[in-house]
Structure formats: structure tokens, C-alpha cells
Design a protein around this motif. Structure first.
Motif, mmCIF file in Angstrom:
data_model
loop_
_atom_site.group_PDB
_atom_site.id
_atom_site.type_symbol
_atom_site.label_atom_id
_atom_site.label_comp_id
_atom_site.label_asym_id
_atom_site.label_seq_id
_atom_site.Cartn_x
_atom_site.Cartn_y
_atom_site.Cartn_z
ATOM 1 N N GLY A 9 0.807 -1.216 0.000
ATOM 2 C CA GLY A 9 0.000 0.000 0.000
ATOM 3 C C GLY A 9 0.836 1.259 0.000
ATOM 4 N N PRO A 10 0.186 2.427 0.110
ATOM 5 C CA PRO A 10 0.908 3.696 -0.062
ATOM 6 C C PRO A 10 1.678 4.140 1.179
ATOM 7 C CG PRO A 10 -1.433 4.088 0.239
ATOM 8 C CD PRO A 10 -1.264 2.597 0.230
ATOM 9 N N ARG A 11 1.558 3.414 2.285
ATOM 10 C CA ARG A 11 2.238 3.897 3.491
ATOM 11 C C ARG A 11 3.283 2.915 4.006
ATOM 12 N NH1 ARG A 11 -2.996 5.862 3.920
ATOM 13 N NH2 ARG A 11 -3.091 8.143 3.957
ATOM 14 N N GLY A 12 3.560 1.860 3.256
ATOM 15 C CA GLY A 12 4.524 0.871 3.729
ATOM 16 C C GLY A 12 5.792 0.885 2.908
#
Lengths: 522, 522
Positions: free
Chosen positions: B436-439
Motif C-alpha cells: 500500500g501507499p504507506r509501507g
């Protein structure tokens, strides 16, 4: 291999004479190639087949359709929402379908020209063009005399002068080193003024907040002697934005890109997709993610102004899985760059890649990493090669000597791009007949008519034999480069600029400094 | 370029850890790639179009038809005369028409396999194969500790050990350095015995007079445990001959080539066509002359034994027109090599080229000249890369450190040649969804399953950050290479050989020494 006879011939050929360091040939610091825009007419190297290109494309589309991208910028979110995309405002996540994306991407031009304050330095992106940009953004400068140190305005100016001096550098990209002795609120004013005074090549603006971007556009407009309408009518400068991979575009970069797009100025979109860290550990996966991260911004900019010039930026490389350190010029970097070329051509967009390396000093490793990067750019048909001269240490250092060494390689790539003539006269049967089996070609008529321009002449390579090279001090490559940059800086003359324009620029900078420059809390 | 955000991400990625010089990973001096025969599946770069290829061909044919080639060997002249060629015995000049030449050239195989004493080290020339051969024939050796000095048996053995050690070196070519402390009459006996004891890779024999060639074939036969019939039945070794350009083939090289051909052993034919000196100043002209000088020997060898394995050798480069010094790895060298590839494919012959440079020390110049040469070989689809490791100074010096540095580049080229997988799993949509966009991908399942083998791991590059690299002594590339070759030599173990065979070899050498070896007045 050289057999015994061959070796003896070679020793005969290597006469005692030699070029004395190549300095001052034709006056000036070095004898360099003229300003030329190289055309790369070779077929690209394509590591994956057409069906695999479609699989990467399909993967990128599925990312945009199913997973979505974070746009940390409300204005961008609203534009996507108005266009009918699936926007989750609380999560700031946008999903968009492939028909929409491809409809927008098709509006982008396949090629475009940027005209700087000196129209003779105009450059065209796209097609067979291969353009070189100086190293951009390192926090440190390094040279053999002073070692590695934080960048300052003096080293910044030095690198801008080298950028202007070398004809093989076609654009003045980002700050070649960060001038950290200038306060961040006004750094862009001093730095862009320096660039506009010391070069007449195309300049770049960082997308780091409204004030910096608007100031940069205004200064480029003033330096070009342009009305606002003239500025907006054609590309005059450019920016480069990076995604904050994975799957995220940050506020200031989107803001800057949109500001440039509104005024018809080009945007390079370069995801920071290091395979194994911010992107999948597979090259195919990393390029798929990169493609998704590029195309969603291309779509945004085409929504804002259809026909905005954009560039597919590739920065995909791998990390060292043991340390997390980024690696450059690796086999993976080469293949990722070439596949990026296949994708850029799939979408009809110009391609940006880089001359990157991980080495800490301008030694053998630095050169093989850079040389491998450069041939990746050439075989990918990259239109714009960022960091083409001066980059070291994964971009943390701008090296004076590496800058000069890279320019030697760039000139060779440029010469390589020239077509090889194969007329009857080039095939030279009459010269071969004239010389016959017992002569040599040094004195042949065919040779005499061509010898001055027949071959590429390096300014940094030392082709003298070992004995003469040793007698002259056994000077190795970085030390020779050291002598050259010093001479270039000592002799540097800024390109002409109308004093009225210089004064207007100065007034603008002073006014904006009085106003406080740009906020530093973005 | 790295923008500000990108740079911060990179600093995060560059964690404090790092690979400690890459030594001893997995035991042994270095962790190297396994023995592999790389396959170069990329499309070649073709600088000239099909019509221009035919013009070069036509030029080569006109040289053979109208101007002729000197064959300073009566036996060769008689063979041509019997075949109906136009032979001027007093001038030792042969003219041959194109129908005859092409009829003979068509008899040569497009590919063939050489089997050395260890059949696991067999190598196939032709097709997509890309094989690397050690530096051959320099009179001098050089290392950082002892400097440049005449070659001797000790340095000869050192380089043979490095040739055996590195899996990226596929053949043991000519003497990696000339062991001039052994008398010329018996040098070949000691040198070939050393090679057959210290390596189990394919070996080469110099075509320098009857005795040397016959002794070499006999020693290879003994080392392989072969009957004379078995030796003759398939390629077991090879020679390389050079023309004495322009337009001349000397006695001993022709004699050796014919001796090998009679016994079905492969011959590489490599004209020494330095453009501007021994060949026309135009690349097209030099390659035309090179082609004529190759094909006439191919025709001779096919007359002797139809189907003799032969290789089109390209060594065309340019000279510095100011000094006459040969230059290598230049734009001209690259284009000449690629055009040679077009010609070799035109005739259905394997191609040999070289990793050559003119630099005097293993510095930046040496690496860019070598890297450019290597990418010329790759883009030309050269099947055999001579001098692939260790060559300096236009072939006058074999460098220990350059050998190790070149092997690092060769491994990278080999890794680059591996296909890039693009399955659904490689495109990694599920991994991108998972992260995802935050990992980040360091901990992703997709990464964990692949990280150990995902990327090429260099043994010589130092990817640690500047601070750690500095604290560890700021060791530059040649010094790192220096450590590695010393460790390799300290740990070297010769490949196994049946003691009875070793004894037979020893007896042969002793007998031939008693007989006086080879005459030295050839």
C-alpha cells in the motif's frame, strides 16, 4: 589478442610522440565538441516482448483502478473528482479507470521544444533526441583539493559555470549542489539568479511550494525578455517531480507541477521506485508501479491543460538487500531503464533516465557504474539524461572531477551517435589499392584529406605511451580532470545578457527578499 | 534528479549498515557467479543498413579480386593455385573471385563447440553465445605493489590462476603475460604445461612455427587423455592469427592455422586493421579491408579441410592521428565492432572482438575505455571477447588489479544477459496491494521470498555510505582489487588431473626440451 607480430606492429605504431595532455588544443581550457543536439538513431534494446509490455501496462492500469494513488493535495483531488474519478477525500486516495487514463495520456505531445533566454540553446525532447543535464540536488560538493564538504554558493556557482562551459551539457537542471549557506527562504532567488546570469541554457525550477515556483517562472520570463503571454505560449523552462513511492504524490511537488502545467511549461514525472524498498523486488513489478505513478500525474496535468508537455521519468534501480543502500548502474538498473523506454514509447511520451552511480569517489567503480548507466540510457533511447555529469555517492555528492570525467564520456557518446558514412569513397578501395600490401595509410591521399576530423579527439584521455606518461608525472584521470576544471573556472566568461534585463532580475530578487522570500515550513 | 524529498528518502534507505567489503561472503576469496555460458539474446545494434553491408561486402570482394592479398607461405600459394585462383608466385600475391570465396566461406560452420580436458568447461562459439577470454600476450605485468615490469613465469602463472579462478573467464587464451625469463625455444613447453596443469579450461596455441603448434596440439591431446583420432574428431583447442595489415598474411601464422585446420581445430582470423595506420582512415574502409583479410584465410582453411571451424575476428580501431598511438574503446572502435558483427552475420561466422583500452593504469580512463569496449562487444553480439580481463596500455601490460576490475564488469554483463522475468507474479500487483501507499517492500512476503537472489551482488563495488567507507580506510577500487587477487592466489588450488596424465605431459616436455624445443630464428 595481440600475437607477437601484432604487438611489434603496435609498438611501431606507438611512436615516441604523443599529445601533451590535450590541454590548450585550439586555445581555451580544452578543445571540446561544438554545441550539438545528438540524435540517437540506433534501434533500442528491448528486454521484454510486446506481450510482456502489455502485461506491465495492464498491471499499471490495475494499480490505478483497484489500489489507487494517494494525492496529498486537495486541489488535485478536486480536479480528479470533477473528472469523474473515484476519489476518497478522507484517505486522499484516487482510483481511475484505464479508459480515462489513456484518454488523458494521449493528449500529451510526443515531443516539444524548450526555448531558454538564448534561443540558440533551444532543446527538443522526444523522438531520437538525447539531451544531457548536469548533476542535480546533492547536498555535498567534493574535489581532490578540498575533499567532501557541504555545498555552498561558491561551489554552486562553480558547477553552474561548468554546466555552461561544456557544450555536451544541454540543460541546466536542478541545483548542481545545494547552496546551503543561503537561507532556505531566499535560496531559490539567489540560485536562480546565478543560473540565469551564468548560463544561457534551459533552466529548471524545483516544485517546492508556491512562492518558489512562481518566482522561478517570473525570473525565467524576465531573463527571456518575455511578456506573460509569450511565456505562456511555449515551453521556456521545466520542473521534475518525484512520487513519494509507493503510490503517493506529495503536496508541494503536485502544486508546482500544476502551476507549471497551467502555464504550458513541461513537467518530468519521476517516481522514486527503488526495487526492494519503495517498489517490488522484481524489476517488472517496480517498472509497473513506476508506470502507474507516472501516468496518474500525466492524467492530472492533461486535465489541467490538455497538451501540457510531460516526460516519463525512470529512476528505477535496486537496493543492496543487505544494507538497504541504493545501487546504480547495475544490471537491474540497465534493464529497468530499457523497459521504461519500452513503456514510454508505448504511451508516446519522451523518456528521462539518469547517469547514476553509488561510488564514493571518482574511481573505477564510479566510472563503470556511470558508463553502464549511460549505455542503458542510450540503448533505452532516453531523451533526457539527468545527472549526466558530476554525480557521485548515489546523488549525495557533486564531484568537480567526476563532472569533467563524465563530460569526456558524454562527448564520446555524442560522437558515437554520428552516422557512420559508407559511401564508395568511405569504402576506400582506391586508397587500399594505392597503399598496397607494403605501405601504410599515414601518408595516403585519402588519409591526408580526412585526418584532422576523422576521429573523435578526447580532452581527458591520455594516449601517450607509458614511458612518456610516466616522465610527465604519471598523472591519473582524476588529477587530470582536476587541472581541467580549475582552468575552466579561471577562464570562465558569463554569456552575454542585456544589462536592462539583468537589472530587472536584480530588482525582482531584491523585492522578493524584502518580502521575505518563501516560507520554510512547507 | 533527486529532489529534496527524494534525497531524504534515499538517506533513509541508506541505512548505517553495509556490506563489509564483500570479501569472504560464502567462503573463499570472493562470492562469485557460478560457471555459466551467457546467452546474449538482445537484438544487435546495426550502425549501417543492409544496402551498406552489401557495399562493404562488395568492397571486400573487389580487394580480393582486383588488388589481391600477399600470402608469405608457399604451401598456401600452392593450395590457392590448385584451386584455380590467380596466384603470382614471385610476388606471393593471390587474387580470387567472389564466387570462389563465398563458396568456401559457406563451408564454415555457424557454430561449434570446443571441449577441453574437463568436458564441463566446454564452450560453444556462435549463435547467442558470449564467451570471455583472459588478456593475452602483453610483454609486461603490473600491480600496485611492484609496479610495471617485464613478464616472467611467476606472473604468467599468477594470471593463469586468475583465469582459472574466475568463472566469468571461459577460455584460457594466449599467454596472459609473456614469460620472458624462459628461453624462447622452450617457452611454449613450460607455458602450455603450466596452463594445462593450472586450468581445465579451453587453451590456445600461438601459431609461431611448426614445432610450437605441433607441440601444443600434442600436449592438449595428452592432457585430454585422447587418442590422435579422438583429438582430430572434434575441436579441443584453438589458435588466433593476425594479418600483417594491409593485405598480407605472414608465414608462421598461416603455417599454424593450416596445421590446426588439418586436424579440425578452430582458427580465429583477426586482421590488425588500425584505421589511419594499417587500414583506411574511414571506419567503413577499415572494416572492408578487415573483411577481405579475414575471408581469404577462411577460404584457404576450407580448401584444406571443409568445415574447419573459423571465427571472424575484429580488431579494427583507430589511431591518434597526432602520435600514431593506437586508441581503444573509442566511438570508432564501438562502431567498427558493431559493423564487424553485421559482416560476420552476413557470412554466417562467429565474431571475435576485444575488451581493449589504451590507459596506462587501472584508473577512470581504463574503465571507460573497457566499459565502452564491452558494450560494443555486447551490442555487436560478439561471440568471443578476447582480452576480457586484465588488459592495459594497448595490450603492452597485463594488470593484476585490472583483471579483477574487469571480472566485476564481466559478471555484471553476464547478469545483464539473464532474461527479465515478466510473469503475473513478477508484476507483483498483490505485493503492491499488500504494501500500500504507506509501507515499504523490505518486509513484504513477495520480497522475503526473493531477496537473496533478486539482484546481482558485486564482489568489488563498495556500496557502503561515505562515512562507513571513510572510517574503513577510504579504499578505492584498485586497492580493493589488489586485496582480492592476493587472496585468490593465496588460496588457489589447481583443478584435478589424473597423475598418469600429468606424468605423460611431464615426460613429453622433458623429451622436447632435450630435443632443443623450437627454433628461434623463424
Amino acid at each position: 589478442m595481440l600475437e607477437a607480430g601484432e604487438e611489434a606492429s603496435q609498438r611501431r605504431a606507438r611512436r615516441a610522440g604523443g599529445r601533451a595532455g590535450n590541454l590548450r588544443r585550439g586555445g581555451g581550457a580544452i578543445h571540446q565538441m561544438p554545441w550539438t543536439l545528438p540524435q540517437n538513431r540506433d534501434r533500442p534494446t528491448e528486454p521484454i516482448d510486446a506481450e510482456a509490455v502489455e502485461r506491465v501496462h495492464d498491471g499499471a492500469m490495475r494499480i490505478l483502478e483497484e489500489i489507487g494513488i494517494l494525492f496529498l493535495n486537495d486541489e488535485a483531488l478536486e480536479i480528479f473528482e470533477r473528472a469523474g474519478c473515484d476519489v476518497d477525500m478522507s484517505e486522499q486516495r484516487v482510483k481511475m479507470d484505464r479508459a480515462f487514463v489513456m484518454e488523458q495520456v494521449q493528449k500529451a505531445p510526443a515531443s516539444f521544444t524548450i526555448t531558454p533566454r538564448n534561443p540558440a540553446r533551444s532543446v527538443t525532447f522526444g523522438g531520437d533526441a538525447m539531451l544531457f543535464v548536469n548533476v542535480s540536488s546533492p547536498p555535498n560538493a567534493m574535489d581532490l583539493d578540498r575533499g567532501r564538504r557541504p555545498g555552498d554558493r561558491e561551489s554552486f556557482r562553480d558547477f553552474v559555470k561548468l554546466t555552461q562551459y561544456f557544450n555536451c551539457i544541454h540543460l541546466a537542471g536542478g541545483y548542481p549542489v545545494e547552496p546551503i549557506d543561503i537561507h532556505a527562504s531566499i535560496r531559490h532567488l539567489d540560485a536562480i539568479q546565478d543560473k540565469l546570469l551564468l548560463t544561457d541554457k534551459v533552466v529548471h525550477a524545483y516544485s517546492l511550494g508556491k512562492e518558489r515556483v512562481e518566482d522561478a517562472m517570473e525570473m525565467v520570463r524576465i531573463a527571456g525578455g518575455l511578456s506573460h503571454e509569450e511565456f505562456d505560449a511555449a515551453p521556456r523552462m521545466f520542473t521534475n517531480i518525484n512520487s513519494s513511492s509507493p503510490l503517493k504524490h506529495d503536496f508541494p511537488m503536485l502544486d508546482g507541477a500544476m502551476r507549471l502545467a497551467r502555464r504550458g511549461q513541461p513537467v518530468i514525472v519521476t517516481p522514486f521506485t527503488l526495487s526492494g524498498a519503495m517498489a517490488p523486488v522484481t524489476i517488472a513489478g517496480a517498472v509497473t508501479q513506476q508506470t502507474a505513478e507516472v501516468l496518474c500525474v500525466v492524467a492530472l496535468l492533461q486535465l489541467i491543460r490538455p497538451g501540457t508537455p510531460v516526460v516519463y521519468g525512470s529512476f528505477t534501480s535496486n537496493v543492496d538487500m543487505k544494507s538497504g543502500a541504493p545501487a546504480f548502474g547495475t544490471p537491474e538498473y540497465m534493464r529497468a531503464t530499457q523497459i521504461s523506454g519500452q513503456m514510454a514509447r508505448r504511451y508516446g511520451l519522451p523518456l528521462r533516465a539518469s547517469n547514476a552511480c553509488a561510488a564514493n569517489v571518482p574511481d573505477g567503480q564510479a566510472v563503470w557504474e556511470s558508463a553502464f548507466s549511460l549505455w542503458a540510457c542510450a540503448s533505452a533511447k532516453a531523451n533526457v539524461v539527468y545527472h549526466a555529469a558530476g554525480w557521485l555517492e548515489g546523488g549525495l555528492t557533486a564531484s568537480y572531477e567526476k563532472f569533467v570525467m563524465d563530460c569526456e564520456m558524454l562527448q564520446q557518446v555524442m560522437h558515437y551517435m554520428k552516422p557512420v558514412p559508407v559511401s564508395e569513397d568511405d569504402i576506400a578501395i582506391e586508397a587500399i589499392r594505392e597503399v598496397g600490401p607494403r605501405g601504410h595509410f599515414f601518408g595516403a591521399t585519402h588519409t591526408q584529406a580526412r585526418y584532422e576530423t576523422a576521429f573523435y579527439g578526447p580532452f581527458l584521455s591520455d594516449w601517450r605511451n607509458y614511458e612518456r606518461w610516466s616522465l610527465d608525472g604519471a598523472i591519473e584521470t582524476p588529477q587530470r580532470a582536476n587541472r581541467i576544471w580549475k582552468q575552466i573556472l579561471a577562464e570562465f566568461e558569463a554569456p552575454p545578457l542585456d544589462p536592462a534585463i539583468a537589472e530587472e532580475l536584480q530588482s525582482f530578487v531584491e523585492r522578493r527578499k524584502r518580502e521575505g522570500g518563501a516560507p520554510t515550513d512547507f
